[in-house]
Enzyme design. Structure first.
Site, PDB file in Angstrom:
ATOM      1  N   TYR A 237       0.818  -1.175  -0.114  1.00 19.14           N
ATOM      2  CA  TYR A 237      -0.184   0.242   0.111  1.00 19.14           C
ATOM      3  C   TYR A 237       0.894   1.256  -0.051  1.00 19.14           C
ATOM      4  O   TYR A 237       1.733   1.462   0.863  1.00 19.14           O
ATOM      5  CB  TYR A 237      -0.760  -0.061   1.263  1.00 19.14           C
ATOM      6  CG  TYR A 237      -1.832   1.231   1.339  1.00 19.14           C
ATOM      7  CD1 TYR A 237      -2.949   1.196   1.006  1.00 19.14           C
ATOM      8  CD2 TYR A 237      -1.205   2.337   1.823  1.00 19.14           C
ATOM      9  CE1 TYR A 237      -3.946   2.297   0.785  1.00 19.14           C
ATOM     10  CE2 TYR A 237      -2.155   3.517   1.993  1.00 19.14           C
ATOM     11  CZ  TYR A 237      -3.395   3.543   1.550  1.00 19.14           C
ATOM     12  OH  TYR A 237      -4.123   4.788   1.574  1.00 19.14           O
TER      13      TYR A 237
ATOM     14  N   GLU B 268      -3.393   7.486  -4.318  1.00 27.21           N
ATOM     15  CA  GLU B 268      -3.388   6.269  -3.544  1.00 27.21           C
ATOM     16  C   GLU B 268      -3.260   5.213  -4.461  1.00 27.21           C
ATOM     17  O   GLU B 268      -3.750   5.048  -5.400  1.00 27.21           O
ATOM     18  CB  GLU B 268      -4.690   6.125  -2.773  1.00 27.21           C
ATOM     19  CG  GLU B 268      -4.737   4.830  -1.845  1.00 27.21           C
ATOM     20  CD  GLU B 268      -6.119   4.656  -1.244  1.00 27.21           C
ATOM     21  OE1 GLU B 268      -6.990   4.235  -1.926  1.00 27.21           O
ATOM     22  OE2 GLU B 268      -6.377   4.470   0.117  1.00 27.21           O
TER      23      GLU B 268
END
Ligand code: ADP
Ligand code: MG
Length: 396
Positions: free
Chosen positions: A117, A205
């Site tokens: 992530y 993101e």
């Protein structure tokens, strides 16, 4: 403003961030042409393009499972894409109504060794960009933050200094990279940060960023939000805006310079000032109601804007009651009254309306409303107003 994954990946590529090759299509007639760019018997990933995450685990309203699918070959990719296009995808981020898929992205399948992530956002507490990285990618970061917060690395970047090699090394070390992959990770982060900064984004993101079995670092998903207040500096980004993804009422509101956000409840609010709008929503909740929107008409709104605001909230079919809460300062109560009266001439108000006016020209505002003959309930304080509208909606 948000953009689609495929658009974000094109921008990433321009900043040297590695992404897998892909092609986006809006109509079924273009499937064959798009798929001809892939080898016939190799895997193709078919990805629904909507402005919401959780697509992989999402379900279409007709029962078809998964908004992201790995197809073993071109023929199956075409079939899967046919089921997705025009279909409505529900994910944990779309709410129960879901979003209609109007674009399909075909992309190369990657051999995933590990999913990470990576995100860059503005941290409001420190007023600094923060890089958030975790070895637990491909899953909700909120869950990781709750269950295993130690698996999240946060690196703050002082904007006066900018991103430095030590920031990047800290992230790459934090994720356990080494050797060539470490260098590639640093390069990818460098590109992502430049993109984040130069394009005035509020959030970038990448979930997941992956390490492939071949040892390559690739951004496999991409979610990007831009700071609306800086869009005037980026006409190239504005062109990427997909009106299909935006709430019609929000588009209309932005034409009049109103800050409006549609919500799921049934009590519409019209307020001046963002802070007062937030507390109005809170107090509606406190009395057991549910706000249908956030609406700040601003301090200097003219009658025309108030009229537009009123029409916008009335156009929401979920609205079963309206609460007007004005604390007049620069905004004058009579302006609000005139706006409501003007709007009521065009659209019939069929739901209960509670008005609380206070401050500049309050007497004049009240007088105008009294003389207008409009059916409304006045209130003396914010809690009185909220209680009244919640009860009126319940009774109706
Ligand atoms: P979302 O987050 O909206 O569910 P993603 O793009 O993250 O969508 O895809 C979900 C999952 O599907 C990823 O975590 C990854 O495991 C897999 N995936 C996505 N794109 C690819 C790809 N190009 N190759 C292989 N697997 C992929
Ligand atoms: Mg994802």
């Amino acid at each position: 403003m948000n953009i689609h994954e495929y658009q974000a990946k094109e921008l990433f590529a321009a900043y040297g961030v590695p992404v897998s090759k892909g092609v986006a299509v809006q109509s079924e007639g273009d499937f064959d042409d798009a798929l001809s760019q892939f080898p016939e018997n190799e895997m193709v990933v078919v990805k629904s393009q909507i402005h919401a995450g959780g697509r992989g685990k999402g379900t279409f309203t007709d029962g078809f499972q998964g908004g992201v699918k790995l197809a073993p070959n071109r023929a199956e990719a075409k079939e899967v894409a046919g089921k997705m296009l025009g279909n409505t995808l529900v994910t944990h981020q779309t709410g129960p109504v879901g979003r209609k898929v109007q674009t399909i992205y075909f992309t190369e399948a990657a051999t995933i060794e590990h999913e990470y992530y990576l995100a860059i956002l503005m941290d409001r507490e420190t007023s600094m960009p923060v890089i958030i990285a975790s070895t637990e990618g491909g899953v909700d970061i909120e869950q990781v933050a709750e269950a295993t917060p130690e698996k999240i690395t946060k690196v703050f970047v002082d904007p006066a200094i900018g991103l430095q090699p030590y920031h990047m090394r800290e992230v790459a070390f934090g994720l356990g990279f080494s050797g060539q992959a470490f260098k590639d990770m640093v390069k990818a982060l460098d590109g992502l940060y430049k993109f984040f900064w130069e394009k005035d984004t509020s959030m970038v993101e990448v979930n997941p960023l992956i390490l492939t079995e071949e040892g390559n670092v690739i951004a496999l998903d991409a979610k990007v939000g831009f700071d609306d207040n800086a869009l005037f500096r980026h006409p190239d980004i504005v062109e990427l805006r997909d009106m299909n993804e935006e709430d019609e009422k929000e588009i209309e509101a932005s034409k009049f310079g109103l800050s409006y956000i549609a919500l799921d409840g049934n009590i519409a609010c019209l307020v001046n000032g963002a802070g007062l709008a937030m507390s109005t929503m809170d107090i509606i909740k406190h009395f057991g109601g549910d706000p249908a929107n956030f609406l700040d008409v601003g301090g200097g709104a003219q009658v025309e804007q108030v009229t537009a605001a009123f029409k916008i909230i009335l156009s929401d079919p979920n609205v079963e009651g309206i609460l007007v809460n004005i604390f007049g300062g620069i905004m004058k109560c009579d302006t609000i009254a005139e706006g409501i009266i003007e709007a009521a001439k065009n659209v019939e108000i069929t739901v209960p309306l509670v008005v609380r006016l206070e401050g500049t020209n309050v007497e004049l505002g009240k007088k105008l409303l009294d003389e207008s003959g409009l059916a409304l309930t006045s209130a003396d304080s914010l809690s009185d107003a909220a209680e009244k509208i919640v009860n009126l909606v319940k009774e109706a």
